[in-house]
Structures are given as C-alpha cells and as structure tokens.
Scaffold this active site. Sequence first.
Site, PDB file in Angstrom:
ATOM      1  CB  CYS A   1      -0.937   0.013   1.204  1.00  0.00           C
ATOM      2  SG  CYS A   1      -2.057  -1.381   1.229  1.00  0.00           S
TER       3      CYS A   1
ATOM      4  CG  HIS B   1      -3.047   3.569   2.323  1.00  0.00           C
ATOM      5  ND1 HIS B   1      -3.624   3.185   1.134  1.00  0.00           N
ATOM      6  CD2 HIS B   1      -3.068   2.465   3.129  1.00  0.00           C
ATOM      7  CE1 HIS B   1      -3.959   1.912   1.209  1.00  0.00           C
ATOM      8  NE2 HIS B   1      -3.648   1.458   2.401  1.00  0.00           N
TER       9      HIS B   1
ATOM     10  CG  ASN C   1      -6.531  -0.640   1.573  1.00  0.00           C
ATOM     11  OD1 ASN C   1      -5.856  -0.214   0.646  1.00  0.00           O
ATOM     12  ND2 ASN C   1      -6.005  -1.156   2.670  1.00  0.00           N
TER      13      ASN C   1
HETATM   14  O1  UT7 Z   1      -3.633  -1.071   3.831  1.00  0.00           O
HETATM   15  C1  UT7 Z   1      -2.812  -1.878   4.564  1.00  0.00           C
HETATM   16  C2  UT7 Z   1      -2.912  -1.605   5.990  1.00  0.00           C
HETATM   17  N1  UT7 Z   1      -4.087  -2.223   6.552  1.00  0.00           N
HETATM   18  C3  UT7 Z   1      -4.662  -1.660   7.583  1.00  0.00           C
HETATM   19  O2  UT7 Z   1      -4.240  -0.604   7.980  1.00  0.00           O
HETATM   20  C4  UT7 Z   1      -5.801  -2.367   8.253  1.00  0.00           C
HETATM   21  C5  UT7 Z   1      -5.714  -2.130   9.732  1.00  0.00           C
HETATM   22  N2  UT7 Z   1      -6.755  -2.832  10.509  1.00  0.00           N
HETATM   23  C6  UT7 Z   1      -8.044  -2.517  10.459  1.00  0.00           C
HETATM   24  O3  UT7 Z   1      -8.474  -1.651   9.712  1.00  0.00           O
HETATM   25  C7  UT7 Z   1      -8.970  -3.200  11.440  1.00  0.00           C
HETATM   26  O4  UT7 Z   1      -8.200  -3.975  12.324  1.00  0.00           O
HETATM   27  C8  UT7 Z   1     -10.039  -4.101  10.766  1.00  0.00           C
HETATM   28  C9  UT7 Z   1     -11.079  -3.224  10.073  1.00  0.00           C
HETATM   29  C10 UT7 Z   1      -9.403  -5.021   9.776  1.00  0.00           C
HETATM   30  C11 UT7 Z   1     -10.780  -4.905  11.812  1.00  0.00           C
HETATM   31  O5  UT7 Z   1     -11.380  -4.044  12.777  1.00  0.00           O
HETATM   32  P1  UT7 Z   1     -11.188  -4.318  14.326  1.00  0.00           P
HETATM   33  O6  UT7 Z   1     -11.975  -3.312  15.027  1.00  0.00           O
HETATM   34  O7  UT7 Z   1      -9.712  -4.396  14.594  1.00  0.00           O
HETATM   35  O8  UT7 Z   1     -11.910  -5.733  14.499  1.00  0.00           O
HETATM   36  P2  UT7 Z   1     -11.316  -7.093  15.084  1.00  0.00           P
HETATM   37  O9  UT7 Z   1     -10.507  -7.793  14.040  1.00  0.00           O
HETATM   38  O10 UT7 Z   1     -10.693  -6.854  16.423  1.00  0.00           O
HETATM   39  O11 UT7 Z   1     -12.641  -7.890  15.327  1.00  0.00           O
HETATM   40  C12 UT7 Z   1     -13.589  -7.480  16.322  1.00  0.00           C
HETATM   41  C13 UT7 Z   1     -14.772  -8.400  16.233  1.00  0.00           C
HETATM   42  C14 UT7 Z   1     -14.404  -9.870  16.180  1.00  0.00           C
HETATM   43  O12 UT7 Z   1     -15.388 -10.602  16.903  1.00  0.00           O
HETATM   44  P3  UT7 Z   1     -15.008 -11.289  18.313  1.00  0.00           P
HETATM   45  O13 UT7 Z   1     -13.840 -12.188  18.020  1.00  0.00           O
HETATM   46  O14 UT7 Z   1     -14.628 -10.119  19.191  1.00  0.00           O
HETATM   47  O15 UT7 Z   1     -16.256 -11.991  18.687  1.00  0.00           O
HETATM   48  C15 UT7 Z   1     -14.522 -10.216  14.743  1.00  0.00           C
HETATM   49  O16 UT7 Z   1     -14.819 -11.572  14.513  1.00  0.00           O
HETATM   50  O17 UT7 Z   1     -15.486  -8.122  15.017  1.00  0.00           O
HETATM   51  C16 UT7 Z   1     -15.647  -9.347  14.298  1.00  0.00           C
HETATM   52  N3  UT7 Z   1     -15.585  -9.032  12.888  1.00  0.00           N
HETATM   53  C17 UT7 Z   1     -16.659  -8.762  12.141  1.00  0.00           C
HETATM   54  N4  UT7 Z   1     -17.971  -8.690  12.446  1.00  0.00           N
HETATM   55  C18 UT7 Z   1     -18.813  -8.391  11.453  1.00  0.00           C
HETATM   56  C19 UT7 Z   1     -14.472  -8.970  12.097  1.00  0.00           C
HETATM   57  N5  UT7 Z   1     -14.830  -8.677  10.858  1.00  0.00           N
HETATM   58  C20 UT7 Z   1     -16.173  -8.531  10.843  1.00  0.00           C
HETATM   59  C21 UT7 Z   1     -17.106  -8.232   9.860  1.00  0.00           C
HETATM   60  N6  UT7 Z   1     -18.422  -8.158  10.198  1.00  0.00           N
HETATM   61  N7  UT7 Z   1     -16.771  -7.977   8.579  1.00  0.00           N
END
Ligand code: UT7
Length: 325
Positions: free
Chosen positions: A112, A252, A282
């Site tokens: 990215c 980005h 993204n």
């Molecule tokens: O471009 C390259 C660089 N990339 C980035 O900068 C990405 C950086 N990371 C992020 O943007 C975020 O970490 C994400 C958007 C990918 C994820 O958001 P988050 O707030 O960190 O969520 P998480 O992975 O901690 O998940 C929280 C909860 C989980 O449930 P449990 O385990 O707490 O029960 C996930 O299973 O949200 C759940 N979850 C979802 N729920 C509904 C994860 N994805 C989804 C989804 N829909 N699509």
Amino acid sequence: MRAQIIGTGSYVPETVLTNADIAKRIDTTDHWIVERTGVRERRIAAKDEATSDLAYKAALQALESAEVLPKDIDLILVATATPDMFFPSTACIVQDKLKAVNAAAFDLSAACSGFLYALSVGEQYIRSGTYRKVLVIGAEVMSRLTDWTDRRTCILFGDAAGAVLLSAAHPHDGILSIHLHSDGSLWDLICVPGGGTAIPPSEKVLMEHLNTIKMKGNETFKVAVRSLGEVALEALQANGLHPSDVDHLIPHQANLRIIHAVLTRLHMSKGKVVVNLDKYGNTSAASIPLALDEAVRDGRIKKKDLLLFLAFGGGLTWASALVRW
Ligand code: UT7
C-alpha cells in the site's frame, strides 16, 4: 531542480460491490463495516480486466491533463502488489498499451506504500537530470487476492488505478521531500503467503486460500497510527513546517478510524483531509493517486497549496511526501 506533478489521472472499474452485497454472502452487516472501517462500497474489476488495463486508463488521463504525448515519456513506474504476471513487469505491458516507445519501464513492490515509493524513484530521476518526464502509476486488482470467505479482510479492499506525470519544476515548487521507511521484521502482519516461490501454487495452497490476503488487523492498525503520525512530523520538521501549514492531507485510504487517529495526533481538522474510502475501499498502491486526482478535478487543490501524502502498508512499509502544488 525539483520534480513536479504536472498531470493526474485515475480509473475505477464499473462494477460496484456494496456492503449489502457482501452481507448477502458472509456473516457481516453494513453497520459493522461502516462503523469499523468507513467503507460503504468498492469497485471490482471485470473478468477480462487486469491491473495493466486499469493502469493504462489512469495513465491516459494523466497524460491528457498534462498535455504530454506517450512518445515523450522517459520512464514508466508501476507500483503494484497485484501485477498482471510474475514477469514481464506490468509497466512494460502499460508501455505497450500506451505506445510509449521511448520509455524505460519497471514495477516496484511496496504494497500500500507503493505509490510513494515509486514517486520517490521518479523524483530522483528528475532531480538528477537523467529523465524529463516520468509516469508514476499505482494500480491494483485487489479483488483477485481477496478471500471472499474471510469477513475480516474481504470487506476492506477494492480495485483502482491512479497516475501522475512528473516533470522538472521551479526550485521552490513541486515535491519538497519524500521520507521512506520499512520494518521487514513485521512482514507477516499483512501478506499473501502462497503462490510465490516460498510456497508455490498447489492444491493445498488453493484449498487453504494461501494465495489470498492474510492480515493481523489489530496489530497492523496500531503500527499504522503510530508510524503515520511519526512520518508526517518527520516530513514537516525536515522542511521547517508545522501541521497547520498543510492545506490538504492525502493519506492512504485503509480505514477511516486510522485517518481520524492520525488527524488527532497532528491536531489537524477533518476539513483538511481528502477521504474517498467510503466509495472505493482500500485500493492499496492506487489509493493516494486516486484521492489526489479526485481532489484536483473537483477544484479543491489550488496552485501553491501544500499537500502532505501519507502511506502505510505491507512489508511493513510507510512513507510521506510533501508537495507544493
Ligand atoms: O492497507 C494496509 C494496511 N491495513 C490496515 O491498515 C488495516 C488495519 N486494521 C483494520 O483496519 C482493522 O483492524 C479491521 C477493520 C481489519 C478490523 O477491525 P477491528 O476493530 O480491529 O476488528 P477485530 O478484528 O478486532 O474484530 C472485532 C470483532 C471480532 O469478533 P469477536 O472475536 O470479538 O467476537 C470479529 O470476529 O469483530 C468481528 N468481525 C466482524 N464482524 C462483522 C471482524 N470482521 C467482521 C465483519 N463483520 N466484517
């Protein structure tokens, strides 16, 4: 001598994939995606569209806006993590499509952050006087690397291309500085582990979806906020400038929460940031030139404005560029 951006262009595929469309296939909701990422929809390349097709269309626009002919391009750089093929480079395929017969062409891989890495290479060729016109493109078909069963990643990415044309500038204008960083010890935070020479294509690779994006989202998020804040201040300090001097922040477009956290760190208002991830998600190396082109075309960016570009991505890599428009 400095390098200046004298033309911009972009292209997004026609097909729109909304959050509601994704929610029909996997366990997610529009509400979760918008709240946690800011993304509402993204574009998906047609079956017969490859990265070079997107790159070519963005490049044509950049050349048109700069009023420069393909034969006058000295160098074509394509930043991409989703090349058409292992080789030849996507840049060579774009060269052929443009009929830019006098150009050298090569790809550059920094995920990215790829566009700012490629911009830095182009800038150096102009500064040294080696080349007069350099086409820098960020282009991705991320949908081909997406695991559509993984709700943590498939909601994030989209397909697009953005391009800029560089030329020599008045010493006070153009690209003031570019700062690049990497930390290879964190390579496994975002990667596509299979399909290359480490884990060659096999039935196992396909069955276990190892040829798609794997990301440790939480850890990546934290490093992104810290690194983007640091590299922004590094750029401003190197030029004796302050966050309040910046007219437009073009980051980005990975996650709206990351962008807002960076704004808070820099004490900058939301009015100064260019955001379009709600429409495109993204788009990796394409995101910065895509956002730039949008802001140039809608008249937001005016002559002499100070632009701060910030990138972050796999590698890990991160970068900043300060540009006097
Ligand atoms: O471009 C390259 C660089 N990339 C980035 O900068 C990405 C950086 N990371 C992020 O943007 C975020 O970490 C994400 C958007 C990918 C994820 O958001 P988050 O707030 O960190 O969520 P998480 O992975 O901690 O998940 C929280 C909860 C989980 O449930 P449990 O385990 O707490 O029960 C996930 O299973 O949200 C759940 N979850 C979802 N729920 C509904 C994860 N994805 C989804 C989804 N829909 N699509």
